[in-house]
Design a protein around this motif. Structure first.
Motif, PDB file in Angstrom:
ATOM      1  N   GLY A 180     -17.968   9.233  -2.525  1.00 36.66           N
ATOM      2  CA  GLY A 180     -19.536   8.519  -2.829  1.00 36.66           C
ATOM      3  C   GLY A 180     -19.422   8.897  -4.234  1.00 36.66           C
ATOM      4  N   GLY A 181     -19.043  10.291  -4.751  1.00 40.97           N
ATOM      5  CA  GLY A 181     -18.547  10.343  -6.259  1.00 40.97           C
ATOM      6  C   GLY A 181     -18.163   9.125  -7.188  1.00 40.97           C
ATOM      7  N   ARG A 182     -17.228   9.934  -8.137  1.00 43.86           N
ATOM      8  CA  ARG A 182     -16.347   9.507  -9.192  1.00 43.86           C
ATOM      9  C   ARG A 182     -15.592  10.381  -9.313  1.00 43.86           C
ATOM     10  NH1 ARG A 182     -19.388   6.324  -7.442  1.00 43.86           N
ATOM     11  NH2 ARG A 182     -20.740   4.415  -8.126  1.00 43.86           N
ATOM     12  N   ILE A 183     -14.417   9.704 -10.034  1.00 42.74           N
ATOM     13  CA  ILE A 183     -13.247  10.100 -10.064  1.00 42.74           C
ATOM     14  C   ILE A 183     -12.437   9.114 -11.678  1.00 42.74           C
ATOM     15  CG2 ILE A 183     -11.378   9.772  -8.578  1.00 42.74           C
ATOM     16  CD1 ILE A 183     -10.467  12.257  -8.397  1.00 42.74           C
ATOM     17  N   ASP A 184     -11.868   9.591 -12.438  1.00 42.53           N
ATOM     18  CA  ASP A 184     -10.942   9.324 -13.544  1.00 42.53           C
ATOM     19  C   ASP A 184      -9.792   9.340 -13.697  1.00 42.53           C
ATOM     20  OD1 ASP A 184     -11.852   7.312 -16.119  1.00 42.53           O
ATOM     21  OD2 ASP A 184      -9.403   9.355 -16.680  1.00 42.53           O
ATOM     22  N   LEU A 185      -8.483   8.257 -12.945  1.00 46.44           N
ATOM     23  CA  LEU A 185      -7.311   7.761 -12.605  1.00 46.44           C
ATOM     24  C   LEU A 185      -6.794   7.972 -13.918  1.00 46.44           C
ATOM     25  CD1 LEU A 185      -7.953   6.581  -9.303  1.00 46.44           C
ATOM     26  CD2 LEU A 185      -7.331   8.960  -9.136  1.00 46.44           C
ATOM     27  N   GLU A 186      -5.780   7.961 -13.988  1.00 45.83           N
ATOM     28  CA  GLU A 186      -4.615   7.581 -14.976  1.00 45.83           C
ATOM     29  C   GLU A 186      -3.468   6.703 -14.844  1.00 45.83           C
ATOM     30  OE1 GLU A 186      -4.311   8.281 -18.220  1.00 45.83           O
ATOM     31  OE2 GLU A 186      -6.483   9.484 -18.300  1.00 45.83           O
ATOM     32  N   ILE A 187      -3.473   6.821 -13.653  1.00 45.67           N
ATOM     33  CA  ILE A 187      -2.763   5.425 -12.381  1.00 45.67           C
ATOM     34  C   ILE A 187      -3.433   5.645 -11.148  1.00 45.67           C
ATOM     35  CG2 ILE A 187      -0.104   5.327 -10.634  1.00 45.67           C
ATOM     36  CD1 ILE A 187       0.489   8.082 -12.360  1.00 45.67           C
ATOM     37  N   GLY A 188      -3.793   4.385 -11.192  1.00 42.40           N
ATOM     38  CA  GLY A 188      -4.402   3.629 -10.361  1.00 42.40           C
ATOM     39  C   GLY A 188      -4.031   3.621  -9.014  1.00 42.40           C
ATOM     40  N   ASN A 189      -4.636   3.905  -7.477  1.00 31.64           N
ATOM     41  CA  ASN A 189      -4.439   4.642  -6.407  1.00 31.64           C
ATOM     42  C   ASN A 189      -3.935   3.106  -6.162  1.00 31.64           C
ATOM     43  OD1 ASN A 189      -5.656   6.225  -6.065  1.00 31.64           O
ATOM     44  ND2 ASN A 189      -8.161   5.050  -5.828  1.00 31.64           N
ATOM     45  N   THR A 190      -3.975   1.725  -6.566  1.00 30.61           N
ATOM     46  CA  THR A 190      -2.414   0.960  -5.410  1.00 30.61           C
ATOM     47  C   THR A 190      -1.277   1.237  -6.225  1.00 30.61           C
ATOM     48  OG1 THR A 190      -4.048  -0.898  -5.180  1.00 30.61           O
ATOM     49  CG2 THR A 190      -2.148  -1.413  -5.520  1.00 30.61           C
ATOM     50  N   GLN A 191      -1.025   1.570  -7.328  1.00 33.11           N
ATOM     51  CA  GLN A 191       0.092   1.574  -8.032  1.00 33.11           C
ATOM     52  C   GLN A 191       0.860   3.102  -7.480  1.00 33.11           C
ATOM     53  OE1 GLN A 191       0.465   2.517 -12.423  1.00 33.11           O
ATOM     54  NE2 GLN A 191       2.971   3.282 -11.905  1.00 33.11           N
ATOM     55  N   VAL A 192       0.012   4.329  -7.187  1.00 31.93           N
ATOM     56  CA  VAL A 192       0.433   4.996  -6.436  1.00 31.93           C
ATOM     57  C   VAL A 192       0.839   5.008  -5.257  1.00 31.93           C
ATOM     58  CG1 VAL A 192      -0.541   7.059  -5.342  1.00 31.93           C
ATOM     59  CG2 VAL A 192      -1.230   6.934  -7.631  1.00 31.93           C
ATOM     60  N   LEU A 193       1.026   3.829  -4.696  1.00 30.73           N
ATOM     61  CA  LEU A 193       1.140   3.041  -2.813  1.00 30.73           C
ATOM     62  C   LEU A 193       2.562   2.544  -3.325  1.00 30.73           C
ATOM     63  CD1 LEU A 193       0.914   2.955  -0.039  1.00 30.73           C
ATOM     64  CD2 LEU A 193      -1.160   1.208  -0.681  1.00 30.73           C
ATOM     65  N   ALA A 194       2.031   1.586  -4.234  1.00 36.76           N
ATOM     66  CA  ALA A 194       3.496   0.958  -4.650  1.00 36.76           C
ATOM     67  C   ALA A 194       4.749   1.504  -5.071  1.00 36.76           C
ATOM     68  CB  ALA A 194       2.990  -0.317  -6.092  1.00 36.76           C
ATOM     69  N   ASP A 195       4.079   2.892  -6.305  1.00 37.66           N
ATOM     70  CA  ASP A 195       5.029   3.322  -6.211  1.00 37.66           C
ATOM     71  C   ASP A 195       6.037   4.183  -4.906  1.00 37.66           C
ATOM     72  OD1 ASP A 195       5.317   2.586  -9.199  1.00 37.66           O
ATOM     73  OD2 ASP A 195       3.945   4.848  -9.500  1.00 37.66           O
ATOM     74  N   MET A 196       5.554   4.768  -4.027  1.00 36.99           N
ATOM     75  CA  MET A 196       5.584   5.412  -2.730  1.00 36.99           C
ATOM     76  C   MET A 196       6.634   4.110  -2.096  1.00 36.99           C
ATOM     77  SD  MET A 196       2.876   7.191  -1.040  1.00 36.99           S
ATOM     78  CE  MET A 196       1.707   8.873  -1.509  1.00 36.99           C
ATOM     79  N   ILE A 197       6.250   2.620  -2.108  1.00 32.83           N
ATOM     80  CA  ILE A 197       7.044   1.633  -1.584  1.00 32.83           C
ATOM     81  C   ILE A 197       8.350   2.073  -2.084  1.00 32.83           C
ATOM     82  CG2 ILE A 197       6.860  -0.710  -0.919  1.00 32.83           C
ATOM     83  CD1 ILE A 197       3.983  -0.939  -0.008  1.00 32.83           C
ATOM     84  N   ILE A 207       2.075 -14.578   7.359  1.00 30.92           N
ATOM     85  CA  ILE A 207       1.307 -13.214   6.607  1.00 30.92           C
ATOM     86  C   ILE A 207       1.927 -12.484   7.629  1.00 30.92           C
ATOM     87  CG2 ILE A 207      -0.643 -12.191   6.421  1.00 30.92           C
ATOM     88  CD1 ILE A 207      -0.047 -14.816   4.219  1.00 30.92           C
ATOM     89  N   GLY A 208       2.616 -11.360   7.569  1.00 30.16           N
ATOM     90  CA  GLY A 208       2.837 -10.235   8.060  1.00 30.16           C
ATOM     91  C   GLY A 208       2.027  -9.164   8.299  1.00 30.16           C
ATOM     92  N   ASP A 209       2.982  -7.864   8.626  1.00 31.11           N
ATOM     93  CA  ASP A 209       1.977  -7.149   8.774  1.00 31.11           C
ATOM     94  C   ASP A 209       1.507  -6.446   7.460  1.00 31.11           C
ATOM     95  OD1 ASP A 209       2.441  -5.282  11.684  1.00 31.11           O
ATOM     96  OD2 ASP A 209       4.621  -6.451  10.833  1.00 31.11           O
ATOM     97  N   SER A 210       0.067  -5.644   6.894  1.00 39.03           N
ATOM     98  CA  SER A 210      -0.177  -5.477   6.854  1.00 39.03           C
ATOM     99  C   SER A 210      -0.820  -3.957   6.512  1.00 39.03           C
ATOM    100  CB  SER A 210      -2.155  -6.072   6.352  1.00 39.03           C
ATOM    101  OG  SER A 210      -2.725  -5.831   7.564  1.00 39.03           O
ATOM    102  N   LEU A 211      -0.749  -3.521   5.456  1.00 41.48           N
ATOM    103  CA  LEU A 211      -0.225  -1.666   5.174  1.00 41.48           C
ATOM    104  C   LEU A 211      -2.168  -1.325   4.631  1.00 41.48           C
ATOM    105  CD1 LEU A 211      -0.139   1.244   5.224  1.00 41.48           C
ATOM    106  CD2 LEU A 211       1.302   1.009   3.320  1.00 41.48           C
ATOM    107  N   ALA A 212      -3.305  -0.735   5.068  1.00 40.40           N
ATOM    108  CA  ALA A 212      -4.903  -0.786   4.015  1.00 40.40           C
ATOM    109  C   ALA A 212      -4.554   1.173   4.685  1.00 40.40           C
ATOM    110  CB  ALA A 212      -5.555  -0.997   4.679  1.00 40.40           C
ATOM    111  N   ILE A 213      -4.581   1.788   2.736  1.00 38.38           N
ATOM    112  CA  ILE A 213      -5.303   3.053   2.257  1.00 38.38           C
ATOM    113  C   ILE A 213      -6.024   3.490   2.055  1.00 38.38           C
ATOM    114  CG2 ILE A 213      -3.556   5.246   2.219  1.00 38.38           C
ATOM    115  CD1 ILE A 213      -0.901   4.142   3.108  1.00 38.38           C
ATOM    116  N   ARG A 214      -6.855   4.330   2.803  1.00 39.03           N
ATOM    117  CA  ARG A 214      -8.088   5.171   1.597  1.00 39.03           C
ATOM    118  C   ARG A 214      -7.385   5.214   0.467  1.00 39.03           C
ATOM    119  NH1 ARG A 214     -13.487   5.728   3.369  1.00 39.03           N
ATOM    120  NH2 ARG A 214     -12.691   5.369   5.420  1.00 39.03           N
ATOM    121  N   GLY A 215      -8.433   5.010  -0.426  1.00 41.26           N
ATOM    122  CA  GLY A 215      -8.154   4.765  -1.859  1.00 41.26           C
ATOM    123  C   GLY A 215      -8.354   6.863  -2.485  1.00 41.26           C
TER     124      GLY A 215
END
Length: 212
Positions: free
Chosen positions: A57-74, A183-191
């Motif tokens: 509901g607010g704002r946060i400043d991210l140095e690394i975007g959420n999708t990059q965090v997820l990509a790095d995990m993968i 199109i195979g299995d998808s993954l969706a994670i809340r930021g």
């Protein structure tokens, strides 16, 4: 993302779908690809945006975007070649400015230019395709990507980060934009929860039968 809306080589190659309509941007002139290679038959291609983001509901400043965090995990779990998708005109760090730009791009079916050369995808059997969800859809730069490479015959597994829309229209859009691909299995994670997503990533990779 969420404001008034929620953002949650020269010529294009023979792509998944029709070429971009007249007046929209395509790929920039070829430069050396920024792909990071591991020798894998799996390509992980993703777009991510750092800067001011929606956060409970607010704002946060991210140095690394959420999708990059997820990509790095993968990429830490399985061997993949990694291609970061970067817009030739970077999206603003300001949240509201990005909301407005995304709305204009969606309304005009724009194809924002991608910086640098698109990757050669012939060697890959599987493509992991990652992005945030903005106003229920993937950012329009993802359409530039999937229309600019030939994904026919590939298995595509989408993964996204989102604020309120989950996977949104991702599966339907990629099914339409990429005829001849599966199109195979998808993954969706809340930021807001992406840093706690390791177990979800592992389970998704197992479902998709992507091993180390």
């Amino acid at each position: 993302m969420r404001g008034s809306l929620t953002l949650g080589a020269g010529a294009l190659l023979a792509g998944c779908a029709d070429p971009p309509r007249e007046g929209t941007a395509a790929q920039m002139p070829a430069t050396p690809s920024s792909i990071t290679r591991s020798g894998s038959k799996v390509l992980l291609a993703y777009f991510s945006r750092a800067g001011e983001n929606y956060h409970y509901g607010g704002r946060i400043d991210l140095e690394i975007g959420n999708t990059q965090v997820l990509a790095d995990m993968i990429a830490s779990e399985v061997a993949v070649d990694v291609y970061p998708i970067e817009a030739a005109e970077p999206y603003p760090r300001d949240y509201e400015a990005t909301v407005e730009r995304n709305k204009r791009e969606q309304d005009t079916e724009a194809r924002p230019a991608i910086a640098g050369a698109l990757p050669a995808v012939e060697q890959y059997d599987t493509v992991l395709l990652g992005s945030p969800i903005w106003n229920v859809r993937t950012p329009m730069v993802m359409r530039t990507f999937v229309e600019g490479v030939d994904l026919r015959g590939k298995m595509i597994h989408p993964f996204v980060t989102y604020a309120v829309s989950g996977i949104g229209a991702t599966v339907e859009d990629y099914t339409r934009l990429c005829p001849g691909a599966t199109i195979g299995d998808s993954l969706a994670i809340r930021g807001e929860e992406v840093n706690a997503g390791a177990a979800d990533v592992t389970a998704w990779l197992q479902r998709a039968r992507i091993s180390a």
